[in-house]
Scaffold this motif. Structure first.
Motif, PDB file in Angstrom:
ATOM      1  N   GLY A 164       0.786  -1.224   0.000  1.00 34.91           N
ATOM      2  CA  GLY A 164       0.000   0.000   0.000  1.00 34.91           C
ATOM      3  C   GLY A 164       0.816   1.272   0.000  1.00 34.91           C
ATOM      4  O   GLY A 164       0.247   2.367   0.041  1.00 34.91           O
ATOM      5  N   SER A 165       2.155   1.171  -0.082  1.00 33.09           N
ATOM      6  CA  SER A 165       2.973   2.383  -0.046  1.00 33.09           C
ATOM      7  C   SER A 165       2.721   3.259  -1.273  1.00 33.09           C
ATOM      8  O   SER A 165       2.814   4.490  -1.192  1.00 33.09           O
ATOM      9  N   GLY A 166       2.378   2.639  -2.407  1.00 32.48           N
ATOM     10  CA  GLY A 166       2.056   3.428  -3.590  1.00 32.48           C
ATOM     11  C   GLY A 166       0.804   4.259  -3.394  1.00 32.48           C
ATOM     12  O   GLY A 166       0.729   5.414  -3.834  1.00 32.48           O
ATOM     13  N   VAL A 167      -0.201   3.679  -2.730  1.00 29.70           N
ATOM     14  CA  VAL A 167      -1.430   4.423  -2.427  1.00 29.70           C
ATOM     15  C   VAL A 167      -1.102   5.614  -1.533  1.00 29.70           C
ATOM     16  O   VAL A 167      -1.606   6.726  -1.731  1.00 29.70           O
ATOM     17  N   MET A 168      -0.239   5.387  -0.551  1.00 28.91           N
ATOM     18  CA  MET A 168       0.149   6.461   0.356  1.00 28.91           C
ATOM     19  C   MET A 168       0.872   7.577  -0.388  1.00 28.91           C
ATOM     20  O   MET A 168       0.635   8.768  -0.146  1.00 28.91           O
ATOM     21  N   MET A 169       1.756   7.199  -1.319  1.00 28.75           N
ATOM     22  CA  MET A 169       2.499   8.226  -2.052  1.00 28.75           C
ATOM     23  C   MET A 169       1.575   9.025  -2.965  1.00 28.75           C
ATOM     24  O   MET A 169       1.753  10.240  -3.132  1.00 28.75           O
ATOM     25  N   VAL A 170       0.586   8.378  -3.567  1.00 26.30           N
ATOM     26  CA  VAL A 170      -0.396   9.117  -4.374  1.00 26.30           C
ATOM     27  C   VAL A 170      -1.120  10.141  -3.509  1.00 26.30           C
ATOM     28  O   VAL A 170      -1.356  11.286  -3.935  1.00 26.30           O
ATOM     29  N   ALA A 171      -1.480   9.752  -2.281  1.00 21.99           N
ATOM     30  CA  ALA A 171      -2.159  10.687  -1.377  1.00 21.99           C
ATOM     31  C   ALA A 171      -1.256  11.857  -1.016  1.00 21.99           C
ATOM     32  O   ALA A 171      -1.679  13.019  -1.044  1.00 21.99           O
ATOM     33  N   THR A 189       5.507   5.622  -8.996  1.00 22.95           N
ATOM     34  CA  THR A 189       6.275   4.483  -9.484  1.00 22.95           C
ATOM     35  C   THR A 189       7.765   4.696  -9.230  1.00 22.95           C
ATOM     36  O   THR A 189       8.482   3.772  -8.804  1.00 22.95           O
ATOM     37  N   LEU A 190       8.250   5.914  -9.466  1.00 25.57           N
ATOM     38  CA  LEU A 190       9.644   6.242  -9.209  1.00 25.57           C
ATOM     39  C   LEU A 190       9.966   6.125  -7.720  1.00 25.57           C
ATOM     40  O   LEU A 190      11.046   5.646  -7.338  1.00 25.57           O
ATOM     41  N   ALA A 191       9.024   6.549  -6.876  1.00 28.92           N
ATOM     42  CA  ALA A 191       9.220   6.454  -5.430  1.00 28.92           C
ATOM     43  C   ALA A 191       9.363   5.002  -4.987  1.00 28.92           C
ATOM     44  O   ALA A 191      10.237   4.663  -4.170  1.00 28.92           O
ATOM     45  N   ILE A 192       8.500   4.131  -5.508  1.00 32.11           N
ATOM     46  CA  ILE A 192       8.583   2.712  -5.169  1.00 32.11           C
ATOM     47  C   ILE A 192       9.928   2.148  -5.617  1.00 32.11           C
ATOM     48  O   ILE A 192      10.582   1.378  -4.890  1.00 32.11           O
ATOM     49  N   PHE A 193      10.366   2.533  -6.812  1.00 32.26           N
ATOM     50  CA  PHE A 193      11.652   2.070  -7.335  1.00 32.26           C
ATOM     51  C   PHE A 193      12.796   2.501  -6.424  1.00 32.26           C
ATOM     52  O   PHE A 193      13.652   1.687  -6.048  1.00 32.26           O
ATOM     53  N   ALA A 194      12.832   3.784  -6.062  1.00 28.35           N
ATOM     54  CA  ALA A 194      13.916   4.292  -5.227  1.00 28.35           C
ATOM     55  C   ALA A 194      13.954   3.586  -3.874  1.00 28.35           C
ATOM     56  O   ALA A 194      15.027   3.186  -3.388  1.00 28.35           O
ATOM     57  N   GLY A 195      12.783   3.417  -3.270  1.00 23.91           N
ATOM     58  CA  GLY A 195      12.730   2.738  -1.978  1.00 23.91           C
ATOM     59  C   GLY A 195      13.165   1.295  -2.069  1.00 23.91           C
ATOM     60  O   GLY A 195      13.912   0.792  -1.206  1.00 23.91           O
ATOM     61  N   ASN A 196      12.727   0.586  -3.113  1.00 19.67           N
ATOM     62  CA  ASN A 196      13.096  -0.820  -3.266  1.00 19.67           C
ATOM     63  C   ASN A 196      14.589  -0.997  -3.523  1.00 19.67           C
ATOM     64  O   ASN A 196      15.204  -1.954  -3.038  1.00 19.67           O
ATOM     65  N   VAL A 197      15.183  -0.085  -4.301  1.00 15.32           N
ATOM     66  CA  VAL A 197      16.618  -0.189  -4.578  1.00 15.32           C
ATOM     67  C   VAL A 197      17.431  -0.067  -3.294  1.00 15.32           C
ATOM     68  O   VAL A 197      18.298  -0.893  -3.005  1.00 15.32           O
ATOM     69  N   VAL A 198      17.142   0.967  -2.516  1.00 14.21           N
ATOM     70  CA  VAL A 198      17.932   1.207  -1.304  1.00 14.21           C
ATOM     71  C   VAL A 198      17.694   0.113  -0.271  1.00 14.21           C
ATOM     72  O   VAL A 198      18.646  -0.442   0.301  1.00 14.21           O
ATOM     73  N   ALA A 199      16.416  -0.220  -0.021  1.00 14.67           N
ATOM     74  CA  ALA A 199      16.133  -1.295   0.928  1.00 14.67           C
ATOM     75  C   ALA A 199      16.709  -2.612   0.430  1.00 14.67           C
ATOM     76  O   ALA A 199      17.226  -3.417   1.214  1.00 14.67           O
ATOM     77  N   GLY A 200      16.641  -2.833  -0.887  1.00 15.54           N
ATOM     78  CA  GLY A 200      17.193  -4.056  -1.457  1.00 15.54           C
ATOM     79  C   GLY A 200      18.683  -4.174  -1.231  1.00 15.54           C
ATOM     80  O   GLY A 200      19.199  -5.275  -0.954  1.00 15.54           O
ATOM     81  N   LEU A 201      19.415  -3.070  -1.351  1.00 17.88           N
ATOM     82  CA  LEU A 201      20.859  -3.103  -1.098  1.00 17.88           C
ATOM     83  C   LEU A 201      21.155  -3.480   0.348  1.00 17.88           C
ATOM     84  O   LEU A 201      22.099  -4.226   0.628  1.00 17.88           O
ATOM     85  N   VAL A 202      20.339  -2.961   1.256  1.00 15.71           N
ATOM     86  CA  VAL A 202      20.506  -3.333   2.667  1.00 15.71           C
ATOM     87  C   VAL A 202      20.255  -4.827   2.853  1.00 15.71           C
ATOM     88  O   VAL A 202      21.030  -5.528   3.511  1.00 15.71           O
ATOM     89  N   PHE A 203      19.172  -5.316   2.252  1.00 13.79           N
ATOM     90  CA  PHE A 203      18.818  -6.732   2.414  1.00 13.79           C
ATOM     91  C   PHE A 203      19.863  -7.658   1.785  1.00 13.79           C
ATOM     92  O   PHE A 203      20.170  -8.717   2.325  1.00 13.79           O
TER      93      PHE A 203
END
Length: 257
Positions: A164-171, A189-203
Motif C-alpha cells: 500500500g505504499s504506492g497508495v500512500m504516495m499518491v495521497a 512508481t519512481l518512489a517505489i523504485f527508489a525505496g526498493n533499490v535502497v532497501a534491497g541493497l541493505v537486504f
C-alpha cells in the motif's frame, strides 16, 4: 528455510512478479500480490519480505522508463521524491531487520484506509484550499517541507513493509502538489523504485534471501512494470483515483483478516 523448488511454485512466483509489476506502475499495491505468494510457497515472513523487495526492483526500472515523459515534466520534484524515499527506505529496512514483523500489523490497514480517503477527497480539498486563499496562490509544482516530510515517512514504510505504499504516495503527492494525476502516478512508481533499490541493497548485504524467488519475481516484474506504465499513463484521472481507492480498500481488508 524452504527454497522455491517445484515447477508449480516457480510458475506461481513468476506470475506473481508479472502481476506485481503491473500493479507497481498502476495502483501501487504490488506487494499484496507477490508477498502472499512467497509465503504460500514456504518462505518465512522476513525472508519473503526481503526477497520480495529485491525481486520487484526491475518493475520500478521498467515502470519508470515507461513513464519517462511524465517524469521529465517536473524533474526537481522527481529528484526530491527519489532522495526522500531512498533515505526513508534505509530506516524502514533497518526496522524490518530489528523489529518483529507484527509491530505494524494493527496499524497498517487503518493507515491505508486513511490514505484511500485522502486520495478520494483530494479534488475537493484542493478546491477548498484555493477558495480559502482567495486565488492568491499559484499552482504548487515544488514539494514543500510538509509534503517532503510525509514523502520521507512513506519511504520509511516502503522500506519496512511496503504493502500500500504506492497508495500512500499518491495521497501525499496529490495533496501536496497541483500537477496532473498521470505525473503523480509516474512519481509514485519512481518512489517505489527508489525505496526498493535502497532497501534491497541493505537486504542483499545483511538479510537471508531466496535468490531463485528473486530471479523469478524480477523476470515477471520487469515485463509487468513496463506494461503497467503504458496502461497507467492512459488512465483518465477519475478512473485512476477510483482504482487507487478500491485497491487500497482491498489491501486494507486483506491485512485485517
Amino acid at each position: 528455510m524452504t527454497p522455491v523448488a517445484s515447477l508449480p511454485e516457480m510458475l506461481a512466483v513468476l506470475g506473481a512478479g508479472l502481476a506485481a509489476g503491473v500493479l507497481t506502475s498502476t495502483v501501487g499495491v504490488a506487494s499484496l500480490v507477490s508477498f502472499p505468494i512467497l509465503l504460500a510457497v514456504g518462505l518465512p515472513p522476513v525472508v519473503a519480505n526481503a526477497s520480495n523487495t529485491v525481486g520487484l526492483v526491475p518493475a520500478g526500472v521498467s515502470g519508470s522508463i515507461g513513464y519517462r515523459a511524465e517524469l521529465r515534466e517536473h524533474p526537481r520534484v522527481a529528484w526530491t521524491v527519489v532522495v526522500t524515499c531512498a533515505v526513508g527506505a534505509v530506516g524502514g529496512a533497518a526496522l524490518l531487520l530489528a523489529l518483529p514483523s507484527s509491530v505494524f500489523e494493527a496499524v497498517v490497514p487503518w493507515l491505508i484506509l486513511v490514505t484511500c480517503l485522502l486520495v478520494g477527497v483530494q479534488p475537493w480539498v484542493a478546491r477548498w484550499l484555493r477558495s480559502r486563499a482567495g486565488g492568491q496562490i499559484g499552482p504548487r509544482t515544488r514539494m514543500g517541507p510538509v509534503t517532503t516530510f510525509f514523502a520521507l515517512l512513506t519511504g520509511v514504510y516502503g522500506g519496512y513493509f511496503g504493502a500500500g505504499s504506492g497508495v500512500m504516495m499518491v495521497a501525499v503527492l496529490g495533496l501536496g502538489l497541483d500537477i496532473d494525476l498521470r505525473v503523480v502516478n509516474a512519481l509514485k512508481t519512481l518512489a517505489i523504485f527508489a525505496g526498493n533499490v535502497v532497501a534491497g541493497l541493505v537486504f542483499v548485504t545483511v538479510a537471508d534471501l531466496d535468490w531463485r524467488a528473486i530471479a523469478l519475481l524480477a523476470a515477471g516484474s520487469v515485463v509487468g512494470g513496463y506494461v503497467g506504465a503504458r496502461v497507467g499513463r492512459r488512465l483518465p484521472p477519475t478512473l485512476f483515483r477510483v482504482l487507487v481507492v478500491v485497491a487500497g480498500v482491498v489491501a486494507a481488508a486483506l491485512l485485517l483478516r
